[in-house]
Structures are given as C-alpha cells and as structure tokens.
Design an enzyme around this catalytic site. Sequence first.
Site, PDB file in Angstrom:
ATOM      1  N   GLU B  67       0.829  -1.212   0.000  1.00 14.99           N
ATOM      2  CA  GLU B  67       0.000   0.000   0.000  1.00 14.99           C
ATOM      3  C   GLU B  67       0.861   1.259   0.000  1.00 14.99           C
ATOM      4  OE1 GLU B  67       0.029  -2.573   2.034  1.00 14.99           O
ATOM      5  OE2 GLU B  67      -1.826  -2.764   3.171  1.00 14.99           O
ATOM      6  N   CYS B 104      -2.048  -3.744   7.408  1.00 10.98           N
ATOM      7  CA  CYS B 104      -1.601  -3.830   8.798  1.00 10.98           C
ATOM      8  C   CYS B 104      -1.970  -2.529   9.529  1.00 10.98           C
ATOM      9  CB  CYS B 104      -0.091  -4.077   8.856  1.00 10.98           C
ATOM     10  SG  CYS B 104       0.899  -2.607   8.522  1.00 10.98           S
ATOM     11  N   CYS B 107      -0.305   0.563   7.966  1.00  8.90           N
ATOM     12  CA  CYS B 107      -0.867   0.951   6.669  1.00  8.90           C
ATOM     13  C   CYS B 107      -2.298   1.466   6.823  1.00  8.90           C
ATOM     14  CB  CYS B 107      -0.828  -0.223   5.694  1.00  8.90           C
ATOM     15  SG  CYS B 107       0.842  -0.627   5.136  1.00  8.90           S
TER      16      CYS B 107
END
Lengths: 165, 165
Positions: B67, B104, B107
């Site tokens: 990302e 996560c 992110c």
Amino acid sequence: METDNAAPCERFSPEVLGFMQLAIDQAKLALDSLEVPVGCVIVEGGNVIAAGRNRTNETRNATRHAEMEALDVLLVQWQRSGFSAAEVAQKFSVCSFYVTCEPCIMCAAALSIIGVKEVYYGCANDKFGGCGSILSLNSSSSEACIRSVSELAFSAHCLMDVGSY
Amino acid sequence: METDNAAPCERFSPEVLGFMQLAIDQAKLALDSLEVPVGCVIVEGGNVIAAGRNRTNETRNATRHAEMEALDVLLVQWQRSGFSAAEVAQKFSVCSFYVTCEPCIMCAAALSIIGVKEVYYGCANDKFGGCGSILSLNSSSSEACIRSVSELAFSAHCLMDVGSY
C-alpha cells in the site's frame, strides 16, 4: 511547575534532555517552514545519527511525519552501504528515538515493525498517540503490538507528564 | 467452497474481482522477487492509477508494504504536478485501494490519515490487521480512528470470508 503533591513521574538525565532539545530544534525548523512543529532525532551509542521534522505540507504527503523523515535518512544510508535486512534490523534495535510529540498510531506501528529500542517523547498526543494515549503499540502486552511476542517490544517514555503540573 | 450453511457475506461485482486480480498479479511479482507476496492497486473512476507490491526485502525497509509503495507512486506524481495539499486530499478521497491482504495497523493508519474512500482486501490479517482483525482504524466508531470525527471514515471490505468456507 512541580509541586509537593505532584504525581510520581520519571526523572530524566541531562543527556536525555539534551537530545530532546535537539528534537525541539527540529520542531522549530518545521514551524519556520509553516509545518505542524514536530521534530525527531535518532541516537545510537550516545551520538545523533539522523534528524527529521514534519514535512506534511511541503511534500503534500500527510504521512511524512518527523519520525518517518528521520528513519528514512538512515534507511537510505544503510541501503547505499549494502547492509542486509538482518544488519538493518540489528542497527535499529539499538537506536533511541527522541520525538517532541508522542508518535501517532501509524508512526508507532512503523517503529514497532522496524524494531527500535526505545522512544522518548516530549508530550502526549491525546488524539492519535500510539505509545500510551490511544493505543500502546510499543507494549508487548498490547493486543495490537506489531512485533512477534518472542521479541522485545520497545520502551516509551514521556518527558512531560502534564498530570504533575 | 460455498455451502448451504455458509455465513452471510458480501458479494462482489466482476469489476471488484477484476481489480483484485490485478492486485494478485502484483503479489505474484513480489513472490517472484522473493518478497512476502502482497500486492495493491489504486483505482479512481474505474481506472487503475497506481500499483505497488511489497518490497521490504529489496529496500531493507520493513515499512515498504504494498500500500505504501502504491500510494507513493501517486504522491510523487501529484507533487510533480504541483497539486496543493487540499487537492491531494480531494483526489485521495475518491480512491479505492485493492490489497491482497488486509492492511496492517501502520498501513491502515496511513490510509486513514490520507483519507482514502475505501479498501477492498483479499484475506484477513489475523496478526496485524488494522481494518477489522486486530483494530478497526477505518471505522469512525473506533477509539483509534485517526481521522477527525467530523470526517467520514473509509469503508473496508473483505473478499474472502474464511468463516464461510
């Protein structure tokens, strides 16, 4: 102003306060550039090895917080030096971060992922703080701790305990 | 394998599945490069405008998740184009992220800070997931939601509901 009925809080060495002053200097540079004034220095073995300041306006990138700027200085250096991933992890594991304001959740998660030794921060971040205020991503006892439970979490220390003033 | 007693879960359009396939293609590229296979594409107005894959080993930077790689492609472009911070925020507010694995915590916090519209992810991230598994940083009802309560949070959709298999 400390008072007799001040809540117990950590006391910090002149060395710690000196490194925080350098982080504050970075925050002042951010302010001079019309940024939200947050600064950071990274210390290894008693020496400052990197510094960064908030650059979210200048970069038009809302994720360019002081900690991310400072750690990217090292990552670029260490990548150029050809260090392996294990060597980079080893080097970060002995690094102390000094930040004027408590790392936000994103930054605290990033510091957890790269595995730093410890963070000293000047004041709490009551809205977004990831080292005790909203979440405790530094703590291995936190459900949200990023690092493996087999590894040490990083320690976080707040210099300015508002509750004691 | 879907069964009669499958738990109710979202159904997704061929368009959504098509964009996820492109994210999977990015994950395959990551695998070919001996990285943890996670891929991402960013979609605006039905068009893919950026792609990224996990590059943590190559960069020796444990925060270079798919990302972050994909959004940095746009940030570099938009910075070169001279867009203001408000214009960048406006552009991200209509972007959909397709990621093969749930973002996560770091992110998800970053996506919250930059203010994306929505995230579609392929599978849950039971250890570190920030969009429902460990934390719900996308949700305005979450204590840890990064965005101002006056703003909309971003929506998150999991394509593969393991509970239904």
